[in-house]
Structure formats: structure tokens, C-alpha cells
Design an enzyme around this catalytic site. Structure first.
Site, PDB file in Angstrom:
ATOM      1  N   HIS A  93      87.378  85.216  74.073  1.00 39.67           N
ATOM      2  CA  HIS A  93      86.344  86.605  72.525  1.00 39.67           C
ATOM      3  C   HIS A  93      87.087  86.777  71.321  1.00 39.67           C
ATOM      4  CE1 HIS A  93      85.142  90.048  71.139  1.00 39.67           C
ATOM      5  NE2 HIS A  93      84.061  90.825  72.885  1.00 39.67           N
ATOM      6  N   GLU A 163      78.224  84.738  71.227  1.00 39.19           N
ATOM      7  CA  GLU A 163      78.370  86.166  70.196  1.00 39.19           C
ATOM      8  C   GLU A 163      78.675  85.927  69.027  1.00 39.19           C
ATOM      9  OE1 GLU A 163      80.095  90.046  72.696  1.00 39.19           O
ATOM     10  OE2 GLU A 163      81.451  88.130  72.422  1.00 39.19           O
TER      11      GLU A 163
END
Length: 241
Positions: A93, A163
Site C-alpha cells: 500500500h 490506487e
């Protein structure tokens, strides 16, 4: 390809709050049009495991180390996630990369280790605003996928979550056109690497009012949702598109 709706709770929700959330969400989960996955904080993994027994809802950890146990202070064990009944581990992430300095080599080790345990890695990729404005998006994503999947087993499941870093928690959302273009690029990169069956999720300020438009874009197979997943009704609306 099945849709996947994943919730990244980051460092929110205590075990008590986790149980309360699932008490509400399980009543709404029947509307979901795909697989639903929750990534609670490490301290709430056991509460999630207990709450989700007997349901089709999946859960996993937000991070892990690439060894099952040892002198690794502060790390999470993917083996424990498996023992608790978890199915996924979120890897790479942007907050792990930016705040904790995780690089692609470490990400690759984690992906391979998680696959080896029979869990599914959800590999996060994405570019910064500066990289997008400098027309480096494709190169950045290609590098992250090439290196992050360098040790991955093509015969085992892997999920990719795109993302754009500039759209995480900022309220900024990539336009449907930007999402379509970038997801097509990601699909083509994955195809060249031999991972063309990997679902590609979009993340970055996904909310109930934009989810329906985003899910229609090519190669968008679901979402990785942050803030909007912390409220049961909000996330159930997203998972029902």
C-alpha cells in the site's frame, strides 16, 4: 471475472467497534454483487474472524512479513492470518511505501510468501501527482508490477489494486476516463507478465455516489475502499453496484 469489494480500515476500529460494525453489515451484505473482503487493523483481526464465521465475507491483514515467525518486532504474521481463517494480505500500500519505506524488493518477497501459504496477495500500485503530471504513470506502474510480481507464482491467485496516490484520502477522484485508460494499461502490463487473469481493483476516494460510474470502466473488477468502508451502509452501497 468476479467483482471484489475490499475495505481497508487502516488504523481505525477497535475490536469492540469491529464486532459492532459486522453486526450491522451482515444484515446488508446480501446486496453485494461480488466478493467482499475486509482488512481490519492487526489488533482487530481476531474480532473480525469471530464475527465473520459462517458467512461468505472474507478478511485479511493490511501487511505481513515474509517469514512466519521470528525476531521481527512489530511485524504481522501471515501464518497467523491463515490460522484465523483469513484469505488475503494487502501488500505494498502507498502508505507502507511512503511512510515506512517499503520498496519493490520487499514487496516481491511478501507476495511470494503469502502465495506460498495459500493466501491471496492484494498488490497495491499507484503513482504520485508529480509522476502523473510528468507523464510517468505508465512507467511507474510497469516498474511496480514487474518488480512486485518478480517472484510470484503465475499459477496461484493474485489481485492488483490500482490506487493513484494523489486520490487517496484527498477527496480527489480520477475521472472515469483516467481510470479507463490506466486500468487498460495495467491489464496490458499484467498480460505481458503472464498475469492476465488477475482482477484489477480501483481505489482512491471511492464513495457511493461515484462507484456505479467507475465500475463500468474497462478492466475495473472492483474497488479497494478506505474511508467510505468505515460505515456499514456506505460500504454496502458501494459493494452493491
Amino acid at each position: 471475472m468476479k467483482k471484489i469489494f475490499a475495505a481497508n480500515w487502516k488504523l481505525f476500529k477497535s475490536p469492540k467497534e469491529t464486532r459492532e460494525f459486522f453486526g450491522q453489515f451482515k444484515e446488508l451484505a446480501g446486496k453485494a454483487t461480488g466478493e467482499v473482503v475486509f482488512f481490519p487493523s492487526a489488533i482487530s483481526l481476531e474480532a473480525a474472524s469471530e464475527s465473520l464465521k459462517g458467512t461468505s465475507i472474507k478478511f485479511g491483514a493490511q501487511n505481513c512479513y515474509f517469514q512466519a515467525q521470528g525476531a521481527f518486532t512489530g511485524e504481522n504474521s501471515a501464518q497467523v492470518v491463515k490460522d484465523l481463517g483469513g484469505s488475503y494480505v494487502l501488500i505494498g500500500h502507498s502508505e507502507r511505501r511512503a511512510i515506512f519505506g517499503e520498496g519493490d524488493a520487499l514487496v516481491a518477497d511478501k507476495v511470494a510468501f503469502v502465495q506460498g501459504l495459500g493466501l491471496t496477495p492484494m498488490l497495491c500500485i499507484g503513482e504520485t501527482l508529480q509522476e502523473r503530471e510528468s507523464a510517468k504513470t505508465f512507467r511507474v506502474l510497469e516498474t511496480q508490477l514487474n518488480l512486485g510480481l518478480a517472484k510470484a507464482d503465475k499459477t496461484k491467485p493474485v489481485v492488483v489494486a490500482y490506487e493513484p496516490v494523489w486520490a487517496i484520502g484527498t477527496g480527489k477522484v480520477a475521472t472515469p476516463e483516467q481510470v479507463a485508460e490506466t486500468h487498460t494499461d495495467v491489464f496490458n502490463i499484467l498480460k505481458a507478465l503472464g498475469f492476465e487473469t488477475a482482477p484489477i481493483l480501483y481505489g482512491g476516494s471511492v464513495k457511493p455516489d461515484n462507484a456505479a460510474g467507475l465500475i463500468k470502466q474497462p478492466h475495473v473488477n472492483g474497488f479497494l475502499v478506505g474511508g467510505a468502508s468505515l460505515e456499514a451502509k456506505s460500504f454496502s452501497e458501494i459493494a452493491s453496484v
